[in-house]
Design a protein around this motif. Sequence first.
Motif, short mmCIF file in Angstrom:
data_model
loop_
_atom_site.label_atom_id
_atom_site.label_comp_id
_atom_site.label_asym_id
_atom_site.label_seq_id
_atom_site.Cartn_x
_atom_site.Cartn_y
_atom_site.Cartn_z
N GLY A 348 42.21 58.25 26.24
CA GLY A 348 41.93 57.00 25.54
C GLY A 348 42.56 55.80 26.23
O GLY A 348 41.95 54.73 26.33
N VAL A 349 43.78 55.98 26.75
CA VAL A 349 44.44 54.89 27.48
C VAL A 349 43.65 54.54 28.74
O VAL A 349 43.47 53.36 29.09
N ILE A 350 43.16 55.59 29.45
CA ILE A 350 42.38 55.35 30.68
C ILE A 350 41.09 54.59 30.35
O ILE A 350 40.72 53.62 31.04
N ILE A 351 40.40 55.00 29.29
CA ILE A 351 39.13 54.36 28.92
C ILE A 351 39.37 52.90 28.53
O ILE A 351 38.65 51.98 28.97
N ASN A 352 40.37 52.65 27.70
CA ASN A 352 40.67 51.28 27.29
C ASN A 352 41.10 50.42 28.48
O ASN A 352 40.72 49.25 28.59
N SER A 353 41.91 51.02 29.38
CA SER A 353 42.32 50.28 30.58
C SER A 353 41.13 49.97 31.47
O SER A 353 41.03 48.87 32.05
N PHE A 354 40.21 50.93 31.58
CA PHE A 354 39.01 50.69 32.38
C PHE A 354 38.16 49.57 31.78
O PHE A 354 37.60 48.74 32.50
N ASP A 355 38.07 49.55 30.44
CA ASP A 355 37.31 48.49 29.79
C ASP A 355 37.95 47.12 30.04
O ASP A 355 37.25 46.13 30.31
N ARG A 356 39.30 47.08 29.96
CA ARG A 356 39.96 45.81 30.24
C ARG A 356 39.79 45.41 31.71
O ARG A 356 39.64 44.22 32.03
N MET A 357 39.81 46.40 32.58
CA MET A 357 39.58 46.11 33.99
C MET A 357 38.17 45.56 34.22
O MET A 357 37.95 44.66 35.04
N THR A 358 37.19 46.07 33.48
CA THR A 358 35.81 45.59 33.59
C THR A 358 35.73 44.12 33.20
O THR A 358 35.08 43.31 33.87
N VAL A 359 36.43 43.77 32.11
CA VAL A 359 36.46 42.37 31.67
C VAL A 359 37.11 41.50 32.73
O VAL A 359 36.65 40.40 33.06
N SER A 360 38.21 42.01 33.32
CA SER A 360 38.91 41.25 34.36
C SER A 360 38.03 41.06 35.59
O SER A 360 37.99 39.97 36.19
N LEU A 361 37.33 42.14 35.99
CA LEU A 361 36.43 42.02 37.14
C LEU A 361 35.34 40.98 36.89
O LEU A 361 34.96 40.21 37.79
N ASN A 362 34.83 40.97 35.70
CA ASN A 362 33.79 40.00 35.35
C ASN A 362 34.33 38.58 35.45
O ASN A 362 33.67 37.67 35.96
N SER A 363 35.55 38.40 34.93
CA SER A 363 36.15 37.06 34.99
C SER A 363 36.46 36.67 36.43
O SER A 363 36.21 35.52 36.85
N LEU A 364 36.99 37.63 37.21
CA LEU A 364 37.30 37.33 38.61
C LEU A 364 36.05 37.00 39.41
O LEU A 364 36.08 36.16 40.33
N PHE A 365 34.98 37.66 39.10
CA PHE A 365 33.73 37.41 39.82
C PHE A 365 33.28 35.97 39.63
O PHE A 365 32.84 35.31 40.57
N HIS A 366 33.39 35.46 38.39
CA HIS A 366 32.95 34.09 38.10
C HIS A 366 33.97 33.07 38.59
O HIS A 366 33.61 31.90 38.82
N GLU A 367 35.21 33.47 38.74
CA GLU A 367 36.24 32.51 39.16
C GLU A 367 36.44 32.51 40.68
O GLU A 367 37.29 31.78 41.20
N ASN A 368 35.69 33.32 41.39
CA ASN A 368 35.92 33.48 42.83
C ASN A 368 35.71 32.16 43.59
O ASN A 368 36.53 31.76 44.42
N VAL A 369 34.60 31.46 43.28
CA VAL A 369 34.28 30.21 44.00
C VAL A 369 35.35 29.16 43.73
O VAL A 369 35.83 28.46 44.64
N GLU A 370 35.75 29.05 42.46
CA GLU A 370 36.77 28.07 42.09
C GLU A 370 38.10 28.37 42.78
O GLU A 370 38.80 27.46 43.22
N THR A 371 38.41 29.67 42.90
CA THR A 371 39.66 30.05 43.57
C THR A 371 39.65 29.68 45.04
O THR A 371 40.66 29.21 45.60
N ARG A 372 38.52 29.82 45.72
CA ARG A 372 38.41 29.45 47.13
C ARG A 372 38.64 27.97 47.33
O ARG A 372 39.30 27.53 48.29
N LEU A 373 38.09 27.14 46.42
CA LEU A 373 38.30 25.70 46.51
C LEU A 373 39.78 25.35 46.34
O LEU A 373 40.31 24.47 47.04
#
Length: 595
Positions: A348-373
């Motif tokens: 259960g901890v692995i599944i919940n951590s993976f779900d949180r990681m998925t959310v983080s990856l999604n956020s990082l994907f959208h913030e990538n361009v802004e981070t480069r600037l």
Amino acid sequence: MKRFWRSLLVLNIKMKLLLLFCVTILLPLTIITQIVSTLSVNKIQEQAVSIARGSADQNMMNVQSLLERYTNICNRYSFNDRLITTLSLDERYEDPYASFQAYNLIRNIFVNDIVTIDFKIDMKIYYLNPNLTQDLLNFIQIDRMIEESQMYKQTVEADGQIVWRYENDTFSLSKTITDYNGIFLGIIKLELPLSEIRSLIDQHNPEEMKLIFTDAGGFVFASNDKTLEGADVSGEAFFTAQEGQEVLYDNDGEYLYTAANFKRMNDSFPAWNMITIMPMERILMESSEMKRKVLLICLAALLVSSAIFFSILDRITKRIRSLVKRMKNVGEGNFRMVESEHSNDEIGVIINSFDRMTVSLNSLFHENVETRLQLKDIAIKKREAELYALQSQIQPHFLFNTLESIRMKLHRNNEDAANMILNLSKLLRTNLNMKGDIISLSEEINLVRSFLAIQRHRFKERLQYRIDIQDELLDCSIPKLIIQPLVENAIKHGIEKKWGGGTVAITVIFSGERLHIEIEDNGVGMNAGKLDEVRHKLKSESTVSQQGIGIKNVYDRIMLHYGQTARMDIQSRSEEWTKIVIELPCSGNDGNTQA
């Protein structure tokens, strides 16, 4: 072996866990069950055989106790003083009345006492005294017919030993009676019914335990198996075997055999044999039943544990398959959220951590361009800071050049002022050229020498100094500006206030894997109250004054850099001296400890 391990790797996790369950739980439990069952059955068998043997021994002891009781009665009355006196040949009993009184005396002594002890005993006294009255039942005078009987001859030949006989379903024991001079007076005979022995053995079931009594020749005169009474067993294996305990084999199975000879137990006993035969099948019946129950219980436990294991295994693998499916979706670029796992176990901890990681990856994907600037902006600001630092170096160089020009003009007219400016220039240049917070001990000592040279121009002969340090310690790394401020403090608060000046001594030694630095002056010193105040301020949490670098600043920087591995202490005596001791770990410029 490698091929076997490779074949295991291709199995899915469910099959691996199932194989692990069989190898680590099912197989060991089966082996342990078999071992425990065997040990338990063996222990029960030992106990059953021991109980059976104990029962046989108890029967033997009961018969032995019966024989001992009768032999004690026979011995007791063969040595009775009044009986011997009454039967003595010296007693004439010429008066019939006296003879009758003697008869009553014997009856009171003997018959009534016997009836009290055991009314089943039939006792007879055969005597020689011709003057003693007889009743032909219990008191019989010895005549020719008695003298010719086997009982009489065997008893006389036994010479005081008890003689046992078996006749007509009755056994008897007899013994001679003699006076104190060994003169033969008569014979005492006890007759007992065979029912006495049969009552002890008939209480046992012959199918469970056969009890057999034989004489020395193998004739069976008593047994709880009535088919054996009167038989001759002299040729049977259980009769010819040596006395002791063993297991006999028959066509019907195994039998536990126990034999005992009463004559060998006690010389007063008859030469009878008591034989006990018990079938092993009945003895071990309980152990066989116990083994069957143990196996059934263990089988039920295995079935229950297997059912529980498979139920949990199915749930675990189902959740793992769900996690693998989620990972594949993320790998394909699908960051869609699913319902989180509510269990708190590892999966259960692995599944919940993976779900949180998925959310983080999604956020990082959208913030990538802004981070480069943002990174580009940071790079531009860094270059601007480097330019500012280069510009800041112009002022120290300008100051050095100006001081050098002044020194050259003063060199012709005032050599002392020129030397002071030279030392000040060296001091400032060395201080500004130091990179980082850590310098070598030699650099720190050079700063101190420049500073003391300037102070010598000021105090002249009132200031003396001494620096004592070994050359091999000059490469040790220390925080910069920890000796010079303490030397300055010694001059300002110790030497300057003392009439006539004084000496500042700097000593550096290596001891116990540590660097010991001592700055000592023979100035005005401090009293106990002032010393305690300085020590208290030293370890307080107050900040350093903006007016200069002092002892507190040195102490704080040493503690921040080394922690509890360093030590700084102040010692002083009023109007005599002050000493500051610093202990540091000694390390070279490369950071490695030096011995």
